[in-house]
Write a protein that holds these residues in place. Structure first.
Motif, PDB file in Angstrom:
ATOM      1  N   ILE A   8       8.366   5.250  -8.366  1.00 20.68           N
ATOM      2  CA  ILE A   8       8.552   3.806  -8.509  1.00 20.68           C
ATOM      3  C   ILE A   8       7.247   3.069  -8.234  1.00 20.68           C
ATOM      4  O   ILE A   8       6.910   2.089  -8.885  1.00 20.68           O
ATOM      5  CB  ILE A   8       9.643   3.304  -7.533  1.00 20.68           C
ATOM      6  N   LYS A   9       6.514   3.550  -7.218  1.00 16.54           N
ATOM      7  CA  LYS A   9       5.192   2.997  -6.896  1.00 16.54           C
ATOM      8  C   LYS A   9       4.260   4.157  -6.601  1.00 16.54           C
ATOM      9  O   LYS A   9       4.550   4.982  -5.742  1.00 16.54           O
ATOM     10  CB  LYS A   9       5.264   2.094  -5.659  1.00 16.54           C
ATOM     11  N   ASP A  10       3.186   4.251  -7.338  1.00 18.28           N
ATOM     12  CA  ASP A  10       2.234   5.341  -7.144  1.00 18.28           C
ATOM     13  C   ASP A  10       1.266   4.990  -6.010  1.00 18.28           C
ATOM     14  O   ASP A  10       1.186   3.847  -5.572  1.00 18.28           O
ATOM     15  CB  ASP A  10       1.481   5.593  -8.445  1.00 18.28           C
ATOM     16  N   GLY A  11       0.543   5.982  -5.541  1.00 14.80           N
ATOM     17  CA  GLY A  11      -0.431   5.767  -4.488  1.00 14.80           C
ATOM     18  C   GLY A  11      -1.067   7.087  -4.095  1.00 14.80           C
ATOM     19  O   GLY A  11      -0.652   8.164  -4.539  1.00 14.80           O
ATOM     20  N   ARG A  12      -2.073   7.006  -3.239  1.00 16.66           N
ATOM     21  CA  ARG A  12      -2.813   8.206  -2.840  1.00 16.66           C
ATOM     22  C   ARG A  12      -1.919   9.219  -2.140  1.00 16.66           C
ATOM     23  O   ARG A  12      -2.000  10.418  -2.402  1.00 16.66           O
ATOM     24  CB  ARG A  12      -3.970   7.789  -1.911  1.00 16.66           C
ATOM     25  N   THR A  13      -1.036   8.740  -1.250  1.00 17.84           N
ATOM     26  CA  THR A  13      -0.162   9.661  -0.521  1.00 17.84           C
ATOM     27  C   THR A  13       0.882  10.283  -1.443  1.00 17.84           C
ATOM     28  O   THR A  13       1.241  11.454  -1.289  1.00 17.84           O
ATOM     29  CB  THR A  13       0.533   8.924   0.644  1.00 17.84           C
ATOM     30  N   VAL A  14       1.366   9.520  -2.410  1.00 19.09           N
ATOM     31  CA  VAL A  14       2.299  10.060  -3.401  1.00 19.09           C
ATOM     32  C   VAL A  14       1.613  11.160  -4.204  1.00 19.09           C
ATOM     33  O   VAL A  14       2.189  12.233  -4.446  1.00 19.09           O
ATOM     34  CB  VAL A  14       2.816   8.951  -4.339  1.00 19.09           C
ATOM     35  N   GLU A  50       0.811  -1.219   0.000  1.00 13.35           N
ATOM     36  CA  GLU A  50       0.000   0.000   0.000  1.00 13.35           C
ATOM     37  C   GLU A  50       0.845   1.271   0.000  1.00 13.35           C
ATOM     38  O   GLU A  50       0.306   2.371  -0.175  1.00 13.35           O
ATOM     39  CB  GLU A  50      -0.939  -0.003   1.215  1.00 13.35           C
ATOM     40  N   ILE A  51       2.156   1.164   0.208  1.00 10.81           N
ATOM     41  CA  ILE A  51       2.976   2.377   0.243  1.00 10.81           C
ATOM     42  C   ILE A  51       3.365   2.811  -1.167  1.00 10.81           C
ATOM     43  O   ILE A  51       3.380   2.013  -2.092  1.00 10.81           O
ATOM     44  CB  ILE A  51       4.269   2.200   1.082  1.00 10.81           C
ATOM     45  N   GLY A  52       3.650   4.105  -1.305  1.00 14.29           N
ATOM     46  CA  GLY A  52       4.200   4.633  -2.543  1.00 14.29           C
ATOM     47  C   GLY A  52       5.695   4.833  -2.361  1.00 14.29           C
ATOM     48  O   GLY A  52       6.181   4.940  -1.228  1.00 14.29           O
ATOM     49  N   ILE A  53       6.429   4.865  -3.472  1.00  9.49           N
ATOM     50  CA  ILE A  53       7.878   5.063  -3.396  1.00  9.49           C
ATOM     51  C   ILE A  53       8.291   6.122  -4.417  1.00  9.49           C
ATOM     52  O   ILE A  53       7.993   6.005  -5.612  1.00  9.49           O
ATOM     53  CB  ILE A  53       8.661   3.764  -3.674  1.00  9.49           C
ATOM     54  N   GLN A  87       4.475   3.682  10.312  1.00  8.05           N
ATOM     55  CA  GLN A  87       5.111   3.213  11.550  1.00  8.05           C
ATOM     56  C   GLN A  87       5.618   1.785  11.371  1.00  8.05           C
ATOM     57  O   GLN A  87       6.702   1.432  11.847  1.00  8.05           O
ATOM     58  CB  GLN A  87       4.116   3.292  12.707  1.00  8.05           C
ATOM     59  N   LYS A  88       4.853   0.974  10.658  1.00  5.31           N
ATOM     60  CA  LYS A  88       5.275  -0.414  10.397  1.00  5.31           C
ATOM     61  C   LYS A  88       6.475  -0.444   9.452  1.00  5.31           C
ATOM     62  O   LYS A  88       7.402  -1.235   9.647  1.00  5.31           O
ATOM     63  CB  LYS A  88       4.106  -1.205   9.803  1.00  5.31           C
ATOM     64  N   VAL A  89       6.455   0.423   8.439  1.00  8.81           N
ATOM     65  CA  VAL A  89       7.575   0.507   7.503  1.00  8.81           C
ATOM     66  C   VAL A  89       8.837   0.939   8.236  1.00  8.81           C
ATOM     67  O   VAL A  89       9.921   0.368   8.045  1.00  8.81           O
ATOM     68  CB  VAL A  89       7.254   1.494   6.358  1.00  8.81           C
ATOM     69  N   ALA A  90       8.701   1.954   9.102  1.00  8.62           N
ATOM     70  CA  ALA A  90       9.849   2.437   9.868  1.00  8.62           C
ATOM     71  C   ALA A  90      10.405   1.340  10.765  1.00  8.62           C
ATOM     72  O   ALA A  90      11.627   1.155  10.853  1.00  8.62           O
ATOM     73  CB  ALA A  90       9.439   3.652  10.712  1.00  8.62           C
ATOM     74  N   PHE A 148       9.414   6.813   1.146  1.00  8.05           N
ATOM     75  CA  PHE A 148       8.265   5.925   1.290  1.00  8.05           C
ATOM     76  C   PHE A 148       7.100   6.807   1.729  1.00  8.05           C
ATOM     77  O   PHE A 148       7.264   7.663   2.608  1.00  8.05           O
ATOM     78  CB  PHE A 148       8.516   4.860   2.359  1.00  8.05           C
ATOM     79  N   ALA A 149       5.934   6.611   1.151  1.00  8.23           N
ATOM     80  CA  ALA A 149       4.772   7.438   1.488  1.00  8.23           C
ATOM     81  C   ALA A 149       3.560   6.558   1.742  1.00  8.23           C
ATOM     82  O   ALA A 149       3.296   5.626   0.977  1.00  8.23           O
ATOM     83  CB  ALA A 149       4.480   8.416   0.353  1.00  8.23           C
ATOM     84  N   GLY A 150       2.839   6.849   2.822  1.00 10.84           N
ATOM     85  CA  GLY A 150       1.657   6.059   3.154  1.00 10.84           C
ATOM     86  C   GLY A 150       0.966   6.614   4.379  1.00 10.84           C
ATOM     87  O   GLY A 150       1.414   7.604   4.976  1.00 10.84           O
ATOM     88  N   GLU A 151      -0.115   5.992   4.766  1.00 14.12           N
ATOM     89  CA  GLU A 151      -0.863   6.437   5.938  1.00 14.12           C
ATOM     90  C   GLU A 151      -0.021   6.274   7.217  1.00 14.12           C
ATOM     91  O   GLU A 151       0.849   5.380   7.277  1.00 14.12           O
ATOM     92  CB  GLU A 151      -2.172   5.659   6.062  1.00 14.12           C
ATOM     93  N   PRO A 152      -0.254   7.113   8.244  1.00 12.64           N
ATOM     94  CA  PRO A 152       0.602   7.112   9.450  1.00 12.64           C
ATOM     95  C   PRO A 152       0.821   5.744  10.094  1.00 12.64           C
ATOM     96  O   PRO A 152       1.957   5.390  10.411  1.00 12.64           O
ATOM     97  CB  PRO A 152      -0.147   8.062  10.399  1.00 12.64           C
TER      98      PRO A 152
END
Length: 204
Positions: free
Chosen positions: A31-37, A17-20, A72-75, A64-68
């Motif tokens: 590299i990866k699109d998404g709502r936060t990107v 679900e993350i964008g890059i 936190q999980k990505v971090a 990396f971009a995504g919901e908060p």
């Protein structure tokens, strides 16, 4: 560093679900699109290439971009599985930056000061998140907004009255803050406590 691109893609696969975003000296690649990107592109008016960079292209920053909650999980994953030569820092609750070791905004400011022969005490910096810490520490004078994380507030010099105070309360705040600063008894971490004191003093 070699293998860094594969590492970023692996994180993207683990967290679909993350964008890059990937920044080179000349272009920004999605590299990866998404709502936060898309929000980032709109907010910053970015011009991007929606493709992966060619082989051999080095990058100066990744995001990396995504919901908060997801970030936190990505971090947590990146901290548990570090990649040699890279460091990770939050630049907002929905952004997590990937940078080469030893590269930060403070280094950039230090280089600028040297090149332009500025006097450090005349250099002013404003920052609001963890990726600004080195910048704030390097500047002669630094300030942060009142909604910045506590650790970031602690790195700044300027003590400002919170926006929720009335004009009369702000005058009282500034007067007391100035006296406390003169004897080095207040930092940005004390702002809310002083504001509550000013409000209580006015009421009672």
């Amino acid at each position: 560093p070699d293998g860094a691109m594969a590492y970023l893609k692996k994180v993207g696969e683990l967290f679909p679900e993350i964008g890059i975003e990937l920044y080179t000296d000349e272009d920004i690649y999605i590299i990866k699109d998404g709502r936060t990107v898309q929000k980032h592109i709109k907010d910053e008016n970015l011009r991007c290439l929606f493709q992966a960079p060619g082989d051999g292209i080095s990058f100066c920053k990744g995001v990396f971009a995504g919901e908060p909650v997801l970030m936190q999980k990505v971090a947590a994953y990146c901290l548990a599985h570090p990649f040699p030569g890279l460091r990770f820092v939050a630049s907002g609750d929905i952004y997590y930056e990937i940078l080469p070791d030893g590269v930060d905004k403070g280094l950039g400011l230090r280089e600028l000061i040297l090149r332009k022969k500025f006097q450090r005490e005349h250099v002013f910096a404003i920052g609001d998140y963890f990726n600004d810490l080195e910048l704030l520490r390097e500047a002669g004078v630094s300030a942060v907004p009142e909604n910045a994380p506590e650790e970031v507030k602690a790195a700044a010099d300027k003590v400002t009255a919170p926006a929720y105070l009335t004009q009369t309360q702000k005058k009282a705040f500034k007067k007391i803050a100035k006296e406390l600063q003169n004897i080095e008894l207040i930092t940005n971490l004390d702002i809310d406590s002083l504001a509550r004191f000013v409000i209580a003093q006015e009421k009672y």
